[in-house]
Design an enzyme around this catalytic site. Structure first.
Site, PDB file in Angstrom:
ATOM      1  N   ASN A 371       0.724  -1.141  -0.098  1.00 14.77           N
ATOM      2  CA  ASN A 371       0.037  -0.075  -0.008  1.00 14.77           C
ATOM      3  C   ASN A 371       0.838   1.049   0.085  1.00 14.77           C
ATOM      4  O   ASN A 371       1.351   1.840   0.955  1.00 14.77           O
ATOM      5  CB  ASN A 371      -0.739  -0.031   1.128  1.00 14.77           C
ATOM      6  CG  ASN A 371      -2.101  -0.364   0.896  1.00 14.77           C
ATOM      7  OD1 ASN A 371      -2.520  -0.976  -0.279  1.00 14.77           O
ATOM      8  ND2 ASN A 371      -2.968  -0.922   1.485  1.00 14.77           N
ATOM      9  N   THR A 372       0.943   1.977  -0.240  1.00 19.48           N
ATOM     10  CA  THR A 372       1.795   2.950  -0.937  1.00 19.48           C
ATOM     11  C   THR A 372       1.090   4.363  -0.938  1.00 19.48           C
ATOM     12  O   THR A 372      -0.099   4.478  -0.781  1.00 19.48           O
ATOM     13  CB  THR A 372       2.002   2.631  -2.258  1.00 19.48           C
ATOM     14  OG1 THR A 372       2.779   1.359  -2.138  1.00 19.48           O
ATOM     15  CG2 THR A 372       3.020   3.603  -3.057  1.00 19.48           C
ATOM     16  N   ILE A 373       1.881   5.446  -0.611  1.00 20.72           N
ATOM     17  CA  ILE A 373       1.491   6.797  -0.831  1.00 20.72           C
ATOM     18  C   ILE A 373       1.894   7.471  -2.232  1.00 20.72           C
ATOM     19  O   ILE A 373       3.042   7.262  -2.600  1.00 20.72           O
ATOM     20  CB  ILE A 373       1.419   7.861   0.362  1.00 20.72           C
ATOM     21  CG1 ILE A 373       2.909   7.923   0.605  1.00 20.72           C
ATOM     22  CG2 ILE A 373       0.762   7.213   1.405  1.00 20.72           C
ATOM     23  CD1 ILE A 373       3.656   9.085  -0.109  1.00 20.72           C
ATOM     24  N   SER A 390       6.762   4.200   0.164  1.00 19.55           N
ATOM     25  CA  SER A 390       5.925   3.001   0.660  1.00 19.55           C
ATOM     26  C   SER A 390       6.900   2.172   1.602  1.00 19.55           C
ATOM     27  O   SER A 390       7.930   2.163   1.426  1.00 19.55           O
ATOM     28  CB  SER A 390       5.628   2.164  -0.601  1.00 19.55           C
ATOM     29  OG  SER A 390       5.038   1.080  -0.112  1.00 19.55           O
ATOM     30  N   MET A 453      -1.176   4.784  -6.737  1.00 24.94           N
ATOM     31  CA  MET A 453      -0.314   3.782  -5.846  1.00 24.94           C
ATOM     32  C   MET A 453      -1.295   2.451  -5.956  1.00 24.94           C
ATOM     33  O   MET A 453      -2.528   2.380  -6.171  1.00 24.94           O
ATOM     34  CB  MET A 453      -0.540   4.251  -4.562  1.00 24.94           C
ATOM     35  CG  MET A 453      -1.726   4.994  -4.198  1.00 24.94           C
ATOM     36  SD  MET A 453      -1.453   6.175  -2.643  1.00 24.94           S
ATOM     37  CE  MET A 453      -2.710   7.160  -3.002  1.00 24.94           C
TER      38      MET A 453
END
Length: 562
Positions: A371-373, A390, A453
């Site tokens: 999950n990442t920004i 991330s 993302m």
């Protein structure tokens, strides 16, 4: 009083309904773009967007504001990012009128080798715990960016995040949901519950959450620079903790880390130049998808049509087979990038697509070797930053070093354990990476900074954004709000092979007729309410001298300018 007839009621209702219709006439829900002259910030958390704007208004530039927003997101969205993870950036520098790329990913431990996994009978690297932990590259990435392009003092840049970490902030519904999901599986690891579950449970929606440990860590970084993280007490604490947990990441691994400036790689897509970073990331896959699509009349097919979706899915499958075979740390293998993104290669791969039938498998290309920004910021000087960062798997490995306030990433899970594979595990090697920033230029000038993302959704999401903008004529916000498809089950850089064609998930705005027609072509449809990514974008209109901002409606994001 006159009796209201059904016909009269329907007439009144139609007036109100029509008054609320989007003027675009599109059949999916969207909203207006944000338009501003002096600066624009688009992040996945409204408070982080405000921090970025405050930095811009205080005299900082887009680079300063991006670092400030990223630090704030590391606190407020620990389910997607943090200083225990890696960072990648594409930026347009207004002074030199040039694009720059930064690979801020860390390497595997020096003392861990492939034999360890064989001797202990691992068939894959674990998702959690100490073994998938690689060097966190985020902090060095910040300082590498700042040393070359920054303007404000780093202490001032990090101060908003420090204050929020110290005094607290209200947790949003979405982040609370993901934090609680992570807490159930990670609370068994030392330090995790102490940091993120101070009352014995994860924070709920609207609850004020504080992270004093992270505030202290940020203070040390603000005062001592990147060496405070990689060569000081923080590095010693990380090393000691990982050793106690049975892992291999050492002080020496941290002390020897450095980011790398890289040249973004381009393709032409119908007169626009789309830019991605080269491997060890997967941005090349987005370019490969687009290279195949440009030899089809996508606009004529129409958005959401069976022909378009089928063609897109098959192009994605083809690109991901090459992703599984070739993408890795370029220091360890010669990657045939120029061939992979060439028009000649795209035309050869295009021939494999059957317009009437979904393929169960595709061969990877046979090429000469080798999950990442997400957030984007633009300033009044014309600088534009496309930044993605991330932990991987949301909150990472679960490894939470004593009283530092963050979780270490588990990117090492993405190494293959198959001998001879380009992405096979090796000491001091950067793992295959899913996080990718993107950029579009027009006639050599900055046009759009964007990202989306979400793991393997990212390259297929990038390609969908580009086709929405260029082929289907959507505006910046519409391009992100339009319903997406996601294909899964392709061959992976960890060694898994696609043999059954994988599966396709479609958001709810696609028609049932299209779904039936895809099934008839042999696609397997799998229902999934989420997993379609998180989008932010900024477009520069040089003629009008304004920025347009857009943010993901599926998440908490906000686009704002001044």
């Amino acid at each position: 009083m006159k009796k209201i007839t059904p016909l009269f009621f329907l007439l009144i209702l139609s007036i109100f309904v029509n008054a609320q219709d989007r003027i675009t006439g599109l059949n999916f829900t969207t909203r207006s773009e944000v338009i501003a002259q002096n600066g624009m910030a688009c992040t996945s958390q409204p408070l982080a967007t405000q921090v970025a704007l405050d930095i811009l208004k205080a005299g900082g530039n887009a680079i300063d504001a991006a670092i400030a927003a990223n630090a704030t997101l590391g606190l407020m969205e620990p389910t997607g990012c943090g200083i225990g993870g890696d960072i990648f950036v594409i930026l347009w520098d207004a002074k030199t009128q040039k694009l720059y790329g930064l690979n801020g990913s860390g390497r595997s431990p020096k003392s861990l080798n492939l034999d360890y996994f064989k001797e202990n009978k691992f068939d894959k690297i674990p998702s959690f715990g100490p073994l998938p932990v690689s060097v966190p590259g985020c902090v060095d990435g910040w300082f590498t960016l700042h040393d070359r392009f920054g303007k404000m003092e780093m202490a001032d840049i990090l101060n908003p995040a420090i204050q929020y970490a110290k005094n607290g902030f209200p947790v949003s519904e979405l982040i609370s949901y993901y934090m609680n999901a992570s807490g159930n599986r990670l609370k068994k690891y030392k330090g995790f519950a102490e940091t993120y579950m101070p009352n014995g449970k994860m924070p709920q929606k609207g609850e004020i959450f504080k992270n004093p440990y992270l505030a202290n860590t940020y203070k040390k970084i603000a005062k001592g620079g990147r060496d405070a993280f990689y060569k000081g007490d923080i590095a010693k604490t990380i090393s000691k903790y990982i050793k106690e947990q049975g892992g291999f990441l050492s002080y020496e691994d941290l002390a020897s880390h450095k980011s790398e400036w890289v040249d973004p790689i381009p393709i032409d897509y119908r007169g626009y130049t789309v830019w991605e970073l080269p491997p060890n990331g997967q941005g090349t896959a987005a370019l490969q998808i687009l290279n195949i699509l440009k030899y089809h009349d996508i606009a004529k097919m129409g958005f959401g049509s069976t022909d378009y979706l089928h063609t897109f899915i098959e192009a994605k499958k083809l690109a991901f087979e090459d992703r599984a075979k070739f993408y890795c740390d370029p220091d360890f293998s010669k990657i045939p990038i120029r061939q992979l993104i060439s028009n000649e290669y795209a035309l050869e791969r295009k021939k494999l697509i059957n317009p009437k039938r979904a393929a169960k498998e595709y061969p990877a290309g046979e090429l000469e070797q080798g999950n990442t920004i997400y957030l984007t910021i633009a300033d009044k000087e014309g600088n534009m930053v496309s930044l993605i960062q991330s932990n991987y798997r949301g909150m990472g490995s679960g490894m939470t070093p004593d009283k530092l306030g963050f979780v270490l990433q588990d990117r090492g899970e993405l190494f293959s354990l198959e001998e001879g594979h380009a992405n096979v595990y090796a000491p001091e090697k950067r793992p295959f990476h899913t996080i990718i920033p993107a950029f579009i230029t027009k006639n050599g000038k900055p046009f759009i900074s964007f990202g989306l993302m979400g793991g393997s959704m990212q390259p297929q999401g990038h390609a969908q954004i580009v086709t929405n903008l260029i082929d289907f004529g959507m505006n910046l916000q519409e391009a992100g709000d339009a319903p997406r498809l996601r294909h899964g089950g392709s061959s992976q850089p960890t060694g898994e092979k696609m043999t059954d064609g994988g599966w396709v998930s479609l958001e709810s705005d696609f028609s049932y007729q299209v779904i039936r027609e895809l099934l008839q072509k042999g696609h397997k449809i799998k229902f999934d309410a989420g997993g379609y990514g998180g989008y932010q974008a900024i477009m520069y209109d040089a003629e009008k001298g304004v920025y347009f901002g857009a943010s993901e409606s599926r998440k908490d994001g906000q686009a704002a300018g001044y």
